[in-house]
Design an enzyme around this catalytic site. Structure first.
Site, PDB file in Angstrom:
ATOM      1  N   TYR A 157     -31.012   2.780  40.988  1.00 31.98           N
ATOM      2  CA  TYR A 157     -30.670   3.222  42.348  1.00 31.98           C
ATOM      3  C   TYR A 157     -31.727   2.741  43.365  1.00 31.98           C
ATOM      4  O   TYR A 157     -31.382   2.193  44.419  1.00 31.98           O
ATOM      5  CB  TYR A 157     -30.580   4.750  42.343  1.00 31.98           C
ATOM      6  CG  TYR A 157     -30.111   5.385  43.625  1.00 31.98           C
ATOM      7  CD1 TYR A 157     -28.751   5.466  43.933  1.00 31.98           C
ATOM      8  CD2 TYR A 157     -31.013   5.953  44.519  1.00 31.98           C
ATOM      9  CE1 TYR A 157     -28.317   6.074  45.100  1.00 31.98           C
ATOM     10  CE2 TYR A 157     -30.594   6.571  45.688  1.00 31.98           C
ATOM     11  CZ  TYR A 157     -29.242   6.631  45.970  1.00 31.98           C
ATOM     12  OH  TYR A 157     -28.813   7.237  47.129  1.00 31.98           O
ATOM     13  N   LYS A 161     -31.117   0.139  46.397  1.00 30.87           N
ATOM     14  CA  LYS A 161     -31.321   0.576  47.788  1.00 30.87           C
ATOM     15  C   LYS A 161     -32.428  -0.236  48.470  1.00 30.87           C
ATOM     16  O   LYS A 161     -32.378  -0.471  49.680  1.00 30.87           O
ATOM     17  CB  LYS A 161     -31.633   2.071  47.834  1.00 30.87           C
ATOM     18  CG  LYS A 161     -30.472   2.963  47.383  1.00 30.87           C
ATOM     19  CD  LYS A 161     -29.241   2.814  48.266  1.00 30.87           C
ATOM     20  CE  LYS A 161     -28.167   3.855  47.947  1.00 30.87           C
ATOM     21  NZ  LYS A 161     -26.971   3.687  48.782  1.00 30.87           N
TER      22      LYS A 161
HETATM   23  P1  NAD Z   1     -20.928  11.292  47.507  1.00 29.38           P
HETATM   24  O1  NAD Z   1     -20.921  11.078  46.036  1.00 29.38           O
HETATM   25  O2  NAD Z   1     -20.631  12.663  48.035  1.00 29.38           O
HETATM   26  O3  NAD Z   1     -19.951  10.281  48.230  1.00 29.38           O
HETATM   27  C1  NAD Z   1     -19.939   8.919  47.910  1.00 29.38           C
HETATM   28  C2  NAD Z   1     -18.568   8.389  48.193  1.00 29.38           C
HETATM   29  O4  NAD Z   1     -18.543   7.001  47.860  1.00 29.38           O
HETATM   30  C3  NAD Z   1     -17.484   9.094  47.366  1.00 29.38           C
HETATM   31  O5  NAD Z   1     -16.382   9.364  48.175  1.00 29.38           O
HETATM   32  C4  NAD Z   1     -17.142   8.048  46.315  1.00 29.38           C
HETATM   33  O6  NAD Z   1     -15.808   8.127  45.855  1.00 29.38           O
HETATM   34  C5  NAD Z   1     -17.366   6.763  47.106  1.00 29.38           C
HETATM   35  N1  NAD Z   1     -17.534   5.629  46.214  1.00 29.38           N
HETATM   36  C6  NAD Z   1     -18.373   5.518  45.156  1.00 29.38           C
HETATM   37  N2  NAD Z   1     -18.203   4.345  44.547  1.00 29.38           N
HETATM   38  C7  NAD Z   1     -17.230   3.680  45.247  1.00 29.38           C
HETATM   39  C8  NAD Z   1     -16.616   2.415  45.120  1.00 29.38           C
HETATM   40  N3  NAD Z   1     -16.958   1.588  44.135  1.00 29.38           N
HETATM   41  N4  NAD Z   1     -15.657   2.066  46.007  1.00 29.38           N
HETATM   42  C9  NAD Z   1     -15.301   2.890  47.006  1.00 29.38           C
HETATM   43  N5  NAD Z   1     -15.857   4.114  47.177  1.00 29.38           N
HETATM   44  C10 NAD Z   1     -16.801   4.505  46.304  1.00 29.38           C
HETATM   45  O7  NAD Z   1     -22.358  10.791  47.982  1.00 29.38           O
HETATM   46  P2  NAD Z   1     -23.096  10.935  49.396  1.00 29.38           P
HETATM   47  O8  NAD Z   1     -24.258  11.840  49.191  1.00 29.38           O
HETATM   48  O9  NAD Z   1     -22.151  11.200  50.488  1.00 29.38           O
HETATM   49  O10 NAD Z   1     -23.694   9.455  49.512  1.00 29.38           O
HETATM   50  C11 NAD Z   1     -23.205   8.481  50.414  1.00 29.38           C
HETATM   51  C12 NAD Z   1     -24.206   7.362  50.488  1.00 29.38           C
HETATM   52  O11 NAD Z   1     -25.462   7.850  50.946  1.00 29.38           O
HETATM   53  C13 NAD Z   1     -24.478   6.683  49.146  1.00 29.38           C
HETATM   54  O12 NAD Z   1     -24.646   5.297  49.326  1.00 29.38           O
HETATM   55  C14 NAD Z   1     -25.774   7.337  48.706  1.00 29.38           C
HETATM   56  O13 NAD Z   1     -26.484   6.519  47.820  1.00 29.38           O
HETATM   57  C15 NAD Z   1     -26.476   7.491  50.040  1.00 29.38           C
HETATM   58  N6  NAD Z   1     -27.534   8.493  50.048  1.00 29.38           N
HETATM   59  C16 NAD Z   1     -27.263   9.817  49.844  1.00 29.38           C
HETATM   60  C17 NAD Z   1     -28.317  10.725  49.866  1.00 29.38           C
HETATM   61  C18 NAD Z   1     -28.116  12.192  49.646  1.00 29.38           C
HETATM   62  O14 NAD Z   1     -29.109  12.910  49.567  1.00 29.38           O
HETATM   63  N7  NAD Z   1     -26.895  12.700  49.586  1.00 29.38           N
HETATM   64  C19 NAD Z   1     -29.620  10.283  50.087  1.00 29.38           C
HETATM   65  C20 NAD Z   1     -29.845   8.932  50.298  1.00 29.38           C
HETATM   66  C21 NAD Z   1     -28.798   8.046  50.292  1.00 29.38           C
END
Ligand code: NAD
Length: 251
Positions: A157, A161
């Site tokens: 990850y 990133k």
């Molecule tokens: P989440 O799991 O709630 O949502 C992620 C979404 O992406 C889901 O709807 C999933 O179905 C979709 N997804 C995953 N793989 C996919 C694919 N191959 N094609 C299409 N859609 C796909 O996660 P989140 O927390 O909302 O995260 C969103 C983004 O933010 C991600 O890139 C994550 O790495 C990043 N992020 C999140 C956090 C956190 O603390 N939540 C922190 C840093 C970065």
């Protein structure tokens, strides 16, 4: 400020979590939105309904952004067909497959790299042509604090990133002369389904490292996306904005 009336946006992974909040926030500022989702059509429809009930256009697009060039081109084509244009691309879709370095297998490595890094690359390739023609555009990549500081248990990850930050800066340099900006958001710990499964001890440890001392909300991140999407951010490109309670303080 940040009026997006008349703009069109495509948000990957837009059916829940940060993507959902970003889709709703962009629509809240006046944008029409294409909501990409992988599996949950019902959740994507709910987001689209909220957007249309607010008076904006919305389309939902099923598609797996980790599936390579053709899959990403198909998502972009469907968004262009549905909305007529795509002014704003938010590469939000992402997954985790955490494991310690010595235990991480090839499937865990490949799944995260193909979703979190190759997906944004192919989406950017696909959107670049119409944006170059339009001589304007906004590309927003969802990185992570883990990509800036590393995180035990997240070699895949953090590498993806961090790679996304390199992709962001290179895209920004290559497309700047055509009025296209590319920036990244690097959230810290934000309350979503992705982080809900973290062990209590891990959440507490991250909170202790966060100067502001609490877990962020999806709206905190969505506000950064709205800013990068806006005309007001026209002179900002190749940047990484930490929305992370101060856990990373870069120069
Ligand atoms: P989440 O799991 O709630 O949502 C992620 C979404 O992406 C889901 O709807 C999933 O179905 C979709 N997804 C995953 N793989 C996919 C694919 N191959 N094609 C299409 N859609 C796909 O996660 P989140 O927390 O909302 O995260 C969103 C983004 O933010 C991600 O890139 C994550 O790495 C990043 N992020 C999140 C956090 C956190 O603390 N939540 C922190 C840093 C970065």
């Amino acid at each position: 400020m940040f009026d997006l009336t008349g703009k069109t946006a495509l948000v990957t992974g837009g059916s829940r979590g940060l993507g959902r909040a970003i889709a709703l926030a962009l629509a809240g500022q006046g944008a029409d939105v294409a909501v990409n989702y992988r599996g949950n059509a019902e959740a994507a429809d709910e987001v689209a309904q909220q957007i249309t009930s607010g008076g904006r256009r919305a389309v939902t697009i099923q598609g797996d952004t980790s599936a390579g060039r053709e899959a990403c081109e198909a998502i972009v084509k469907e968004a262009l067909d549905g909305l007529g244009s795509v002014d704003i691309l938010v590469n939000n879709a992402g997954i985790t497959r955490d494991n310690l370095l010595m235990r991480m297998d090839g499937e865990e490595w490949d799944a995260v790299i193909s979703t979190n890094l190759s997906g944004p690359f192919w989406m950017t390739r696909a959107i670049a042509r119409p944006m170059l023609k339009a001589r304007s555009g906004r590309i927003i990549n969802m990185s992570s604090a883990a990509g800036r500081m590393g995180n035990a248990g997240q070699a895949n990850y953090a590498a993806a990133k961090a790679g996304l930050i390199g992709l962001t800066k290179t895209t920004a340099r290559e497309l700047a002369s055509r009025g296209i900006t590319c920036n990244a958001i690097a959230p810290g710990l934000i309350e979503t389904d992705l982080t809900a499964d973290l062990p209590e001890a891990a959440t507490e440890a991250l909170k202790a490292l966060t100067p502001l001392g609490y877990v962020g909300s999806v709206e905190d991140v969505a506000a950064a996306a709205v800013y990068f999407a806006s005309d007001e951010a026209r002179y900002v490109t190749g940047q990484v904005l930490g929305v992370d309670g101060g856990i990373v303080m870069g120069s």
